[in-house]
Design an enzyme around this catalytic site. Structure first.
Site, PDB file in Angstrom:
ATOM      1  N   ILE A  13       0.845  -1.205   0.000  1.00 32.90           N
ATOM      2  CA  ILE A  13       0.000   0.000   0.000  1.00 32.90           C
ATOM      3  C   ILE A  13       0.879   1.252   0.000  1.00 32.90           C
ATOM      4  CG2 ILE A  13      -1.678   1.337   1.327  1.00 32.90           C
ATOM      5  CD1 ILE A  13      -2.789  -1.254   2.432  1.00 32.90           C
ATOM      6  N   GLY A  16       6.356   4.316   4.781  1.00 37.70           N
ATOM      7  CA  GLY A  16       6.579   5.509   5.581  1.00 37.70           C
ATOM      8  C   GLY A  16       7.972   5.499   6.170  1.00 37.70           C
ATOM      9  N   GLY A  17       8.171   6.369   7.148  1.00 40.67           N
ATOM     10  CA  GLY A  17       9.488   6.504   7.756  1.00 40.67           C
ATOM     11  C   GLY A  17       9.902   5.256   8.518  1.00 40.67           C
ATOM     12  N   ASP A 129       1.257  13.469  16.544  1.00 36.33           N
ATOM     13  CA  ASP A 129       1.695  13.568  15.147  1.00 36.33           C
ATOM     14  C   ASP A 129       0.493  13.651  14.203  1.00 36.33           C
ATOM     15  OD1 ASP A 129       3.565  13.790  13.141  1.00 36.33           O
ATOM     16  OD2 ASP A 129       3.906  11.622  12.959  1.00 36.33           O
TER      17      ASP A 129
HETATM   18  N1  LIG Z   1      -4.384   0.593   8.264  1.00 36.83           N
HETATM   19  C1  LIG Z   1      -4.099   1.076   7.053  1.00 36.83           C
HETATM   20  N2  LIG Z   1      -4.951   0.836   6.027  1.00 36.83           N
HETATM   21  C2  LIG Z   1      -4.670   1.316   4.813  1.00 36.83           C
HETATM   22  N3  LIG Z   1      -3.595   2.044   4.501  1.00 36.83           N
HETATM   23  C3  LIG Z   1      -2.724   2.309   5.491  1.00 36.83           C
HETATM   24  C4  LIG Z   1      -2.925   1.846   6.794  1.00 36.83           C
HETATM   25  N4  LIG Z   1      -1.915   2.281   7.565  1.00 36.83           N
HETATM   26  C5  LIG Z   1      -1.112   2.974   6.771  1.00 36.83           C
HETATM   27  N5  LIG Z   1      -1.580   3.016   5.515  1.00 36.83           N
HETATM   28  C6  LIG Z   1      -0.981   3.678   4.386  1.00 36.83           C
HETATM   29  O1  LIG Z   1       0.317   3.166   4.224  1.00 36.83           O
HETATM   30  C7  LIG Z   1       1.223   4.204   3.860  1.00 36.83           C
HETATM   31  C8  LIG Z   1       2.397   4.207   4.810  1.00 36.83           C
HETATM   32  O2  LIG Z   1       1.921   4.486   6.091  1.00 36.83           O
HETATM   33  P1  LIG Z   1       2.876   4.697   7.332  1.00 36.83           P
HETATM   34  O3  LIG Z   1       2.028   4.935   8.511  1.00 36.83           O
HETATM   35  O4  LIG Z   1       3.843   3.575   7.405  1.00 36.83           O
HETATM   36  O5  LIG Z   1       3.742   5.888   6.944  1.00 36.83           O
HETATM   37  P2  LIG Z   1       3.409   7.439   6.864  1.00 36.83           P
HETATM   38  O6  LIG Z   1       2.418   7.777   7.923  1.00 36.83           O
HETATM   39  O7  LIG Z   1       3.023   7.747   5.457  1.00 36.83           O
HETATM   40  O8  LIG Z   1       4.798   8.089   7.173  1.00 36.83           O
HETATM   41  P3  LIG Z   1       5.516   8.218   8.597  1.00 36.83           P
HETATM   42  O9  LIG Z   1       5.341   6.936   9.322  1.00 36.83           O
HETATM   43  O10 LIG Z   1       6.926   8.484   8.248  1.00 36.83           O
HETATM   44  O11 LIG Z   1       4.819   9.333   9.279  1.00 36.83           O
HETATM   45  C9  LIG Z   1       0.430   5.491   3.855  1.00 36.83           C
HETATM   46  O12 LIG Z   1       0.049   5.797   2.532  1.00 36.83           O
HETATM   47  C10 LIG Z   1      -0.785   5.165   4.653  1.00 36.83           C
HETATM   48  O13 LIG Z   1      -1.901   5.890   4.201  1.00 36.83           O
END
Ligand SMILES: Nc1ncnc2c1ncn2[C@@H]1O[C@H](COP(=O)(O)OP(=O)(O)OP(=O)(O)O)[C@@H](O)[C@H]1O
Length: 400
Positions: A13, A16-17, A129
Site C-alpha cells: 500500500i 513511511g518513515g 503527530d
Molecule cells: N491501516 C491502514 N490501512 C490502509 N492504509 C494504510 C494503513 N496504515 C497505513 N496506511 C498507508 O500506508 C502508507 C504508509 O503508512 P505509514 O504509517 O507507514 O507511513 P506514513 O504515515 O506515510 O509516514 P511516517 O510513518 O513516516 O509518518 C500510507 O500511505 C498510509 O496511508
C-alpha cells in the site's frame, strides 16, 4: 509471503518513515487486514521501540475514528503490526488529488477526527503527530486516525521517545508550546488538527517557512491569516472556530470533544455570535474582554465562539477611544440682574451669602427702589404711616 504463519501479504500500500504497509489476508480469521512491517531488524532500535509503542497505544483504543490494531509481534527478525485495513486514501493523498476541499467535507473530517482524538484523550493518550498523512478516509468517507507511533501517555514521561532537545512531530503542525520545548498535551493535538483543517481548506498549512526553525517561530509568534483571506469559502462561524483551535495558549483552545460536538451539530454553518455592543455615551468605552471562545469551549454545549484572533472575526464596532466624556460641575444659573444695576451674582459671595440677613444700607437701597418703581404704593404706605403717627401723637397729647 506469509507473516507469522497467518498473514498473507498481497499488495504493497505504501511506505513511511518506519515501515512498509501491505494489504494482506488473515488466513485464520479469513478477513482482509493491513500489515505494517518495520524497516530494519534491530529490536533495540528506537524505531522498534516506537513500533512497539504504536501497537501498545493503539491497542488500548477502540473507536470508529481510530484505525484498529489487531496484532503485533516479531517473526524471522522482523516486527509486524496488523491493523484494520482502511480502503481509501490518506487526507494527504486526497489533498494532492483534489486540491483544497469544500467546507462541508472539512467539517465532516473535523467532527470525525476530533471524535477519534477525544477518545484517545479520554484514555490518556496524546497522538503528537496529527497531520494529513496520518488521517485516512475510507470508501464511504469515514475518517480514521492512524499511526500512533510517537503517541504518548499523558502522565507517563517514560514513554516519551524523544532524545534530549529533540522535538518529535512535524513542524508544520506543531503546537506553539511544543515548539517551545514543553510537553505535548491533548490541546497540542487540537492545535495540530486545526493546522490540518486549515490546510484542507486553503491548500497550505497556516505556517510554512523556508526552515523548520522559522516555521516553529511562526507557530509561537505569528497570527494565522484567516482562511477566507487565502481564498477558502467557509462560513464565518467555521473560520472563527478554526482560529480558536489555533490559539497560542493551550487553555484557550476547545477540547477535542467540544470540536466533535460543535462540528457534528452543524454549528459551523452559522454566523458568529454578535460582539458585545459598546455602551452608550457617556459610559466608558467597552474594554476588550477575554477571548470569548476560552469560555465557550469549557462547556459541553456546542456553540459558536466569537473571534479568536485579532485578524479574524466579524466586523467589530469601530474602536472607541478609551477617553470618557465627563460633564464638569456647572455654576448655579445667575439671576437676571435688575435693569440699570450691576449684577452681584458673579461675586464670590453672591450665592453662598444669599440667605444671610440684609444689612441696613441694603434696606435703604430697597426703600429707594420701591419709591422709584412703585410710587403710588410708596405714597400710600407713607400716608398710612403719617396717619398712624398723627393718631399716636394726638392720643399722647390729650392724655397728658
Ligand atoms: N491501516 C491502514 N490501512 C490502509 N492504509 C494504510 C494503513 N496504515 C497505513 N496506511 C498507508 O500506508 C502508507 C504508509 O503508512 P505509514 O504509517 O507507514 O507511513 P506514513 O504515515 O506515510 O509516514 P511516517 O510513518 O513516516 O509518518 C500510507 O500511505 C498510509 O496511508
Amino acid at each position: 509471503m506469509l507473516v507469522a504463519d497467518r498473514y498473507r501479504l498481497e499488495t504493497p500500500i505504501g511506505r513511511g518513515g518506519m515501515g512498509e504497509v501491505w494489504r494482506a489476508t488473515d488466513e485464520v480469521l479469513r478477513r482482509t487486514v493491513a500489515v505494517k512491517l518495520l524497516l530494519g531488524d534491530d529490536p533495540a532500535s528506537q524505531a522498534a521501540a516506537r513500533f512497539r509503542l504504536e501497537a501498545q497505544t493503539a491497542a488500548r483504543l477502540s473507536h470508529p475514528n481510530i484505525v484498529g490494531v489487531f496484532d503485533f509481534g516479531a517473526r524471522d527478525g522482523r516486527f509486524y503490526l496488523v491493523m484494520e485495513l482502511v480502503e481509501g486514501q490518506s487526507l494527504a493523498q486526497e489533498l494532492t488529488a483534489q486540491g483544497a476541499l469544500r467546507a462541508e467535507r472539512v467539517a465532516a473530517i473535523a467532527a470525525q477526527g476530533a471524535a477519534g482524538l477525544a477518545s484517545a484523550h479520554r484514555t490518556g493518550i496524546v497522538h503528537r503527530d496529527i497531520k494529513p498523512g496520518n488521517l485516512m478516509s475510507d470508501a464511504d468517507g469515514t475518517v480514521k486516525i492512524g499511526d500512533f507511533g510517537i503517541a504518548r501517555f499523558v502522565d507517563d514521561p517514560a514513554t516519551a521517545l524523544t532524545t534530549a532537545g529533540q522535538i518529535i512531530g512535524t513542524s508544520l503542525y506543531l503546537a506553539p508550546e511544543r515548539a517551545l520545548g514543553r510537553p505535548a498535551s491533548p490541546a497540542s493535538d487540537v492545535y495540530s488538527l486545526g493546522c490540518l483543517l486549515y490546510q484542507l481548506l486553503t491548500g497550505t498549512p497556516p505556517f510554512q517557512a523556508d526552515t523548520s526553525a522559522a516555521t516553529l517561530a511562526q507557530h509561537i509568534d505569528a497570527a494565522p491569516v484567516p482562511p477566507s483571506q487565502r481564498g477558502a469559502g467557509l462560513p464565518p462561524a467555521f473560520e472563527n472556530y478554526l482560529l480558536g483551535m489555533l490559539a497560542k495558549q493551550p487553555e484557550e483552545r476547545p477540547t477535542a470533544q467540544h470540536i466533535a460536538d460543535w462540528f457534528g451539530s452543524g454549528a459551523w454553518q452559522g454566523h458568529p455570535e454578535p460582539m458585545p455592543q459598546p455602551a452608550p455615551a457617556p459610559a466608558p468605552a467597552p474594554m476588550p474582554g477575554p477571548l470569548p471562545h476560552a469560555q465557550a469551549f469549557g462547556t459541553a454545549t456546542p456553540q459558536t465562539p466569537p473571534a479568536a484572533a485579532p485578524t479574524a472575526g466579524p466586523p467589530r464596532a469601530p474602536e472607541t477611544p478609551s477617553v470618557a466624556t465627563y460633564r464638569l460641575p456647572q455654576p448655579a444659573p445667575a439671576r437676571r440682574p435688575a435693569r440699570g444695576h450691576r449684577s452681584t451674582s458673579a461675586s464670590p459671595s453672591a450665592s453662598p451669602s444669599a440667605s444671610t440677613p440684609a444689612s441696613a444700607p441694603a434696606k435703604r437701597r430697597g426703600a429707594r427702589e420701591l419709591i422709584r418703581r412703585r410710587p403710588r404704593v410708596a405714597s400710600l404706605i407713607a400716608g398710612a404711616v403719617a396717619f398712624i403717627a398723627a393718631v399716636l401723637i394726638g392720643i399722647a397729647w390729650f392724655s397728658s
